[in-house]
Design a protein around this motif. Structure first.
Motif, PDB file in Angstrom:
ATOM      1  N   UNK A 102       0.837  -1.215   0.000  1.00 18.40           N
ATOM      2  CA  UNK A 102       0.000   0.000   0.000  1.00 18.40           C
ATOM      3  C   UNK A 102       0.865   1.256   0.000  1.00 18.40           C
ATOM      4  N   UNK A 103       1.972   1.236   0.730  1.00 12.86           N
ATOM      5  CA  UNK A 103       2.870   2.399   0.743  1.00 12.86           C
ATOM      6  C   UNK A 103       3.463   2.663  -0.632  1.00 12.86           C
ATOM      7  N   UNK A 104       3.778   1.604  -1.379  1.00 14.05           N
ATOM      8  CA  UNK A 104       4.327   1.776  -2.730  1.00 14.05           C
ATOM      9  C   UNK A 104       3.283   2.253  -3.728  1.00 14.05           C
ATOM     10  N   UNK A 121       0.112   3.801  -3.020  1.00 16.18           N
ATOM     11  CA  UNK A 121      -0.719   4.933  -2.621  1.00 16.18           C
ATOM     12  C   UNK A 121       0.150   5.897  -1.817  1.00 16.18           C
ATOM     13  N   UNK A 122       0.516   7.011  -2.433  1.00 19.63           N
ATOM     14  CA  UNK A 122       1.464   7.936  -1.793  1.00 19.63           C
ATOM     15  C   UNK A 122       0.963   8.473  -0.463  1.00 19.63           C
ATOM     16  N   UNK A 123      -0.313   8.830  -0.395  1.00 20.44           N
ATOM     17  CA  UNK A 123      -0.815   9.390   0.858  1.00 20.44           C
ATOM     18  C   UNK A 123      -0.734   8.374   1.993  1.00 20.44           C
ATOM     19  N   UNK A 124      -0.830   7.076   1.668  1.00 25.48           N
ATOM     20  CA  UNK A 124      -0.764   6.024   2.692  1.00 25.48           C
ATOM     21  C   UNK A 124       0.598   6.055   3.380  1.00 25.48           C
ATOM     22  N   UNK A 125       1.644   6.245   2.582  1.00 31.27           N
ATOM     23  CA  UNK A 125       3.005   6.286   3.128  1.00 31.27           C
ATOM     24  C   UNK A 125       3.208   7.513   4.015  1.00 31.27           C
ATOM     25  N   UNK A 126       2.635   8.641   3.600  1.00 21.98           N
ATOM     26  CA  UNK A 126       2.867   9.908   4.303  1.00 21.98           C
ATOM     27  C   UNK A 126       1.826  10.211   5.379  1.00 21.98           C
ATOM     28  N   UNK A 127       0.919   9.305   5.626  1.00 17.57           N
ATOM     29  CA  UNK A 127      -0.139   9.533   6.611  1.00 17.57           C
ATOM     30  C   UNK A 127       0.470   9.675   7.996  1.00 17.57           C
ATOM     31  N   UNK A 149      -5.092   4.893   9.616  1.00 12.91           N
ATOM     32  CA  UNK A 149      -4.648   4.908   8.220  1.00 12.91           C
ATOM     33  C   UNK A 149      -5.303   3.762   7.449  1.00 12.91           C
ATOM     34  N   UNK A 150      -5.362   2.579   8.054  1.00 16.35           N
ATOM     35  CA  UNK A 150      -5.971   1.429   7.391  1.00 16.35           C
ATOM     36  C   UNK A 150      -7.476   1.620   7.196  1.00 16.35           C
ATOM     37  N   UNK A 151      -8.123   2.228   8.173  1.00 19.25           N
ATOM     38  CA  UNK A 151      -9.557   2.501   8.030  1.00 19.25           C
ATOM     39  C   UNK A 151      -9.806   3.458   6.871  1.00 19.25           C
ATOM     40  N   UNK A 152      -8.978   4.482   6.762  1.00 16.62           N
ATOM     41  CA  UNK A 152      -9.114   5.445   5.665  1.00 16.62           C
ATOM     42  C   UNK A 152      -8.872   4.773   4.313  1.00 16.62           C
ATOM     43  N   UNK A 153      -7.867   3.909   4.233  1.00 18.81           N
ATOM     44  CA  UNK A 153      -7.547   3.210   2.987  1.00 18.81           C
ATOM     45  C   UNK A 153      -8.710   2.296   2.583  1.00 18.81           C
ATOM     46  N   UNK A 185      -7.229  -8.903   1.838  1.00 13.79           N
ATOM     47  CA  UNK A 185      -7.848  -9.562   0.684  1.00 13.79           C
ATOM     48  C   UNK A 185      -7.638  -8.753  -0.594  1.00 13.79           C
ATOM     49  N   UNK A 186      -7.761  -7.432  -0.508  1.00 11.72           N
ATOM     50  CA  UNK A 186      -7.558  -6.596  -1.695  1.00 11.72           C
ATOM     51  C   UNK A 186      -6.107  -6.690  -2.167  1.00 11.72           C
ATOM     52  N   UNK A 187      -5.178  -6.634  -1.227  1.00 11.43           N
ATOM     53  CA  UNK A 187      -3.752  -6.763  -1.554  1.00 11.43           C
ATOM     54  C   UNK A 187      -3.505  -8.057  -2.315  1.00 11.43           C
ATOM     55  N   UNK A 188      -4.041  -9.156  -1.812  1.00 11.70           N
ATOM     56  CA  UNK A 188      -3.848 -10.456  -2.460  1.00 11.70           C
ATOM     57  C   UNK A 188      -4.451 -10.446  -3.862  1.00 11.70           C
ATOM     58  N   UNK A 189      -5.613  -9.807  -4.019  1.00 13.65           N
ATOM     59  CA  UNK A 189      -6.272  -9.791  -5.332  1.00 13.65           C
ATOM     60  C   UNK A 189      -5.449  -9.055  -6.385  1.00 13.65           C
ATOM     61  N   UNK A 190      -4.531  -8.213  -5.945  1.00 15.19           N
ATOM     62  CA  UNK A 190      -3.723  -7.426  -6.876  1.00 15.19           C
ATOM     63  C   UNK A 190      -2.364  -8.063  -7.189  1.00 15.19           C
ATOM     64  N   UNK A 191      -2.047  -9.180  -6.556  1.00 17.54           N
ATOM     65  CA  UNK A 191      -0.781  -9.852  -6.815  1.00 17.54           C
ATOM     66  C   UNK A 191      -0.805 -10.515  -8.188  1.00 17.54           C
ATOM     67  N   UNK A 192       0.316 -10.514  -8.876  1.00 19.06           N
ATOM     68  CA  UNK A 192       0.387 -11.077 -10.230  1.00 19.06           C
ATOM     69  C   UNK A 192       0.026 -12.567 -10.266  1.00 19.06           C
ATOM     70  N   UNK A 193       0.433 -13.314  -9.246  1.00 20.39           N
ATOM     71  CA  UNK A 193       0.129 -14.746  -9.257  1.00 20.39           C
ATOM     72  C   UNK A 193      -1.382 -14.987  -9.213  1.00 20.39           C
ATOM     73  N   UNK A 194      -2.092 -14.172  -8.477  1.00 20.75           N
ATOM     74  CA  UNK A 194      -3.551 -14.297  -8.402  1.00 20.75           C
ATOM     75  C   UNK A 194      -4.183 -13.773  -9.688  1.00 20.75           C
ATOM     76  N   UNK A 195      -3.681 -12.662 -10.192  1.00 26.58           N
ATOM     77  CA  UNK A 195      -4.225 -12.108 -11.439  1.00 26.58           C
ATOM     78  C   UNK A 195      -4.129 -13.108 -12.587  1.00 26.58           C
ATOM     79  N   UNK A 196      -3.038 -13.854 -12.650  1.00 25.68           N
ATOM     80  CA  UNK A 196      -2.858 -14.862 -13.705  1.00 25.68           C
ATOM     81  C   UNK A 196      -3.927 -15.946 -13.624  1.00 25.68           C
TER      82      UNK A 196
END
Length: 172
Positions: A106-108, A110-116, A123-127, A157-168
């Protein structure tokens, strides 16, 4: 495809994301983590598994150096309980997700997530609200604040859904 994210903390949660053929994840179910809720979700997923591929991901718990021995015991007990409950329900856990893995993603991305500035839970609730604006993440109908276990489980769960292995998997 269905992705289950579990935050096994003392205020844990279970998030069920359904990913459509275009790879767009949508929250289908959010549940506060209890033994009964975990067993019922596992039983339900077994009934629909022939039609949908179900992936289970559990956040790894780790000892906090600031915590007491009692806190460390509760963290380990809760984590072991989730793993044992899923194993007892014949659920294959696809992966244990380290907290640093999903938070750094998420830090990589979403820029605001890193600088929150402020609490990580806030921060997680906002994301979570940004990713799923139609969800309130309330533990009960009477709750006024988002439940931190539900927001964390949804983010896992969202993080996992965005991984390349899952996307494939859902692109094939």
């Amino acid at each position: 495809m269905i992705i289950i994210g579990i935050d096994p903390g003392s205020k844990g949660g279970i998030a069920e994301l359904r990913v459509d053929d275009n790879g767009i994840p949508e929250i289908y179910n959010l549940t506060v983590l209890t033994a009964e809720n975990l067993k019922s979700r596992a039983a339900f997923m077994r009934t629909i598994e022939p039609e949908h591929r179900v992936f289970w991901f559990v956040e790894q718990q780790q000892q906090s150096f600031k915590g007491s021995n009692q806190t460390s015991f509760r963290i380990g007990y809760g984590y072991g309980f989730v793993i044992g409950c899923l194993e007892g329900c014949n659920v294959t856990i696809d992966s244990i997700v380290h907290p640093a893995s999903w938070t750094s993603w998420y830090k990589r991305n979403f820029k605001w997530y890193k600088n929150f500035e402020g609490d990580n839970k806030e921060r997680n609730k906002k994301m979570a609200k940004e990713l799923f604006p139609n969800e309130k993440f309330l533990a009960t109908k009477r709750s006024k604040k988002p439940h931190e276990g539900l927001t964390d489980a949804a983010l896992i769960a969202y993080y996992v859904s965005q991984l390349d292995t899952i996307k494939n998997i859902y692109q094939n």
